[in-house]
Design an enzyme around this catalytic site. Sequence first.
Site, mmCIF file in Angstrom:
data_model
loop_
_atom_site.group_PDB
_atom_site.id
_atom_site.type_symbol
_atom_site.label_atom_id
_atom_site.label_comp_id
_atom_site.label_asym_id
_atom_site.label_seq_id
_atom_site.Cartn_x
_atom_site.Cartn_y
_atom_site.Cartn_z
ATOM 1 N N ASP A 32 0.819 -1.208 0.000
ATOM 2 C CA ASP A 32 0.000 0.000 0.000
ATOM 3 C C ASP A 32 0.858 1.265 0.000
ATOM 4 O OD1 ASP A 32 -2.054 -1.786 0.301
ATOM 5 O OD2 ASP A 32 -2.799 -0.983 2.197
ATOM 6 N N HIS B 61 3.773 -2.097 3.120
ATOM 7 C CA HIS B 61 3.701 -0.736 2.579
ATOM 8 C C HIS B 61 5.016 -0.385 1.897
ATOM 9 C CE1 HIS B 61 0.582 -0.793 5.681
ATOM 10 N NE2 HIS B 61 0.011 0.208 5.044
#
Length: 212
Positions: free
Chosen positions: A35, A181
């Site tokens: 992400d 992430h």
Amino acid sequence: MKLHWIKTHGFVRAIAPGLLWKIPNTRKAVYLTFDDGPTPEITSWVLDQLNQYKAKATFFCIGKNVTAHPDLCQQIKAQGHQIGNHTQNHRNGWITSASDYLADFEDCKKTLHSTVNEEVKLFRPPYGKMGWRAFWKIKKQGYTIVMWDVLSADFDAATSPEQCLINVLNNIESGSIVVFHDSQKCFANLQYVLPKTLAFLKENKYCCEVIA
């Protein structure tokens, strides 16, 4: 250290069946997701790590980062990975009006389409938070709303790299959707965890696939 719900409980999946939490299968396939990118140097490093292990992943991109670094988004697709919508400006759906949230979703949708020249049909709400109106509007467009089965907690500066690795390896199983992430904030943890996770998956004969 903050407490995080690392392994999504079956009860949560049962009461929210319209969300994709995991993808059960019998071939030991897992689904690594990243992400908040694309981020210069970090996303490229992630792609290099994945390539070393012939692993595929899904990247939920923030539209403004795609606008700033379209080449990285195109590189993700060119290497056989999947792209998903993560809103244009990383909106929190619990504190943003439905109309503003949906507008931000649409802005990211346009950004991704113009960058990779195809319609993306995966969406992950930032922070895993969104209102019911936004949920139904996005689902009505044919989007799969992707949540997760395993949270690495790489975003938490109080969580050590070693604990991040434990979070993943102690909870991953066939069908797991795992959250990492590819952002500057998370890189210290990710740099430690990702190579070790990929090595573990290879040693245990898991395959890493995109979310279709």
